[in-house]
Write a protein that holds these residues in place. Structure first.
Motif, PDB file in Angstrom:
ATOM      1  N   GLU A  49       0.630  -1.169   0.103  1.00 49.49           N
ATOM      2  CA  GLU A  49      -0.111   0.057  -0.059  1.00 49.49           C
ATOM      3  C   GLU A  49       0.855   1.335   0.009  1.00 49.49           C
ATOM      4  O   GLU A  49       0.795   2.057  -0.885  1.00 49.49           O
ATOM      5  CB  GLU A  49      -1.099   0.083   1.014  1.00 49.49           C
ATOM      6  CG  GLU A  49      -1.859   1.121   1.389  1.00 49.49           C
ATOM      7  CD  GLU A  49      -2.723   1.195   2.512  1.00 49.49           C
ATOM      8  OE1 GLU A  49      -2.665   1.922   3.395  1.00 49.49           O
ATOM      9  OE2 GLU A  49      -3.852   0.411   2.415  1.00 49.49           O
ATOM     10  N   SER A  50       1.940   1.336   0.813  1.00 51.54           N
ATOM     11  CA  SER A  50       2.728   2.671   0.813  1.00 51.54           C
ATOM     12  C   SER A  50       3.525   2.732  -0.534  1.00 51.54           C
ATOM     13  O   SER A  50       3.681   3.606  -0.987  1.00 51.54           O
ATOM     14  CB  SER A  50       3.644   2.381   2.062  1.00 51.54           C
ATOM     15  OG  SER A  50       4.604   1.366   1.748  1.00 51.54           O
ATOM     16  N   THR A  51       3.993   1.313  -1.199  1.00 49.75           N
ATOM     17  CA  THR A  51       4.774   1.302  -2.402  1.00 49.75           C
ATOM     18  C   THR A  51       3.611   2.176  -3.565  1.00 49.75           C
ATOM     19  O   THR A  51       4.006   2.933  -4.432  1.00 49.75           O
ATOM     20  CB  THR A  51       5.128   0.245  -2.828  1.00 49.75           C
ATOM     21  OG1 THR A  51       6.019  -0.370  -1.861  1.00 49.75           O
ATOM     22  CG2 THR A  51       5.593   0.133  -4.200  1.00 49.75           C
ATOM     23  N   ARG A  52       2.379   1.614  -3.462  1.00 45.79           N
ATOM     24  CA  ARG A  52       1.371   2.088  -4.260  1.00 45.79           C
ATOM     25  C   ARG A  52       1.201   3.759  -4.299  1.00 45.79           C
ATOM     26  O   ARG A  52       0.913   4.403  -5.135  1.00 45.79           O
ATOM     27  CB  ARG A  52       0.168   1.428  -4.104  1.00 45.79           C
ATOM     28  CG  ARG A  52      -0.815   1.644  -5.148  1.00 45.79           C
ATOM     29  CD  ARG A  52      -2.238   0.908  -4.895  1.00 45.79           C
ATOM     30  NE  ARG A  52      -2.832   0.954  -3.881  1.00 45.79           N
ATOM     31  CZ  ARG A  52      -3.526   2.105  -3.510  1.00 45.79           C
ATOM     32  NH1 ARG A  52      -4.009   2.903  -4.330  1.00 45.79           N
ATOM     33  NH2 ARG A  52      -4.129   2.074  -2.402  1.00 45.79           N
ATOM     34  N   LYS A  53       0.841   4.058  -2.935  1.00 47.22           N
ATOM     35  CA  LYS A  53       0.766   5.514  -2.736  1.00 47.22           C
ATOM     36  C   LYS A  53       1.907   6.484  -3.003  1.00 47.22           C
ATOM     37  O   LYS A  53       1.843   7.385  -3.528  1.00 47.22           O
ATOM     38  CB  LYS A  53       0.124   5.587  -1.252  1.00 47.22           C
ATOM     39  CG  LYS A  53      -1.216   5.323  -0.906  1.00 47.22           C
ATOM     40  CD  LYS A  53      -1.460   5.509   0.367  1.00 47.22           C
ATOM     41  CE  LYS A  53      -2.950   4.970   0.843  1.00 47.22           C
ATOM     42  NZ  LYS A  53      -3.373   5.364   1.966  1.00 47.22           N
ATOM     43  N   GLY A  54       3.164   5.742  -2.764  1.00 46.54           N
ATOM     44  CA  GLY A  54       4.337   6.594  -3.170  1.00 46.54           C
ATOM     45  C   GLY A  54       4.838   6.609  -4.265  1.00 46.54           C
ATOM     46  O   GLY A  54       5.692   7.490  -5.063  1.00 46.54           O
ATOM     47  N   ASP A  59      -5.438   7.492  -5.651  1.00 47.17           N
ATOM     48  CA  ASP A  59      -6.497   6.541  -5.016  1.00 47.17           C
ATOM     49  C   ASP A  59      -7.506   6.779  -5.948  1.00 47.17           C
ATOM     50  O   ASP A  59      -8.201   7.399  -6.438  1.00 47.17           O
ATOM     51  CB  ASP A  59      -6.706   6.815  -3.680  1.00 47.17           C
ATOM     52  CG  ASP A  59      -5.245   6.405  -2.749  1.00 47.17           C
ATOM     53  OD1 ASP A  59      -4.698   5.557  -3.032  1.00 47.17           O
ATOM     54  OD2 ASP A  59      -5.120   7.213  -1.537  1.00 47.17           O
ATOM     55  N   ALA A  60      -8.213   5.341  -5.933  1.00 43.24           N
ATOM     56  CA  ALA A  60      -9.683   5.441  -6.572  1.00 43.24           C
ATOM     57  C   ALA A  60     -10.725   6.208  -5.690  1.00 43.24           C
ATOM     58  O   ALA A  60     -10.810   6.191  -4.747  1.00 43.24           O
ATOM     59  CB  ALA A  60      -9.975   4.085  -6.851  1.00 43.24           C
TER      60      ALA A  60
END
Length: 60
Positions: A49-54, A59-60
């Motif tokens: 999750e932090s990799t995706r946000k970073g 975000d959908a």
């Protein structure tokens, strides 16, 4: 009518005993530590999750 009242008392006592035993079983289970495989999985999910946000994705 006395027999019916006696049955209700017996059924009530049985239900109370079942309730007490279920509570004890769940309380005992709730005190057990979380298995390592679950904490590892949670760590992986947080990392993803932090990799995706970073990574600049929205975000959908």
């Amino acid at each position: 009518m006395t027999e019916q009242m006696t049955r209700k008392k017996i059924n009530s006592r049985i239900a109370e005993e079942i309730d007490r035993n279920l509570r004890q079983a769940f309380d005992d289970m709730a005190e057990q530590p979380v298995p390592d495989r679950f904490t590892d999985l949670l760590a992986q999910l947080k990392s993803a999750e932090s990799t995706r946000k970073g990574g600049g994705e929205k975000d959908a």
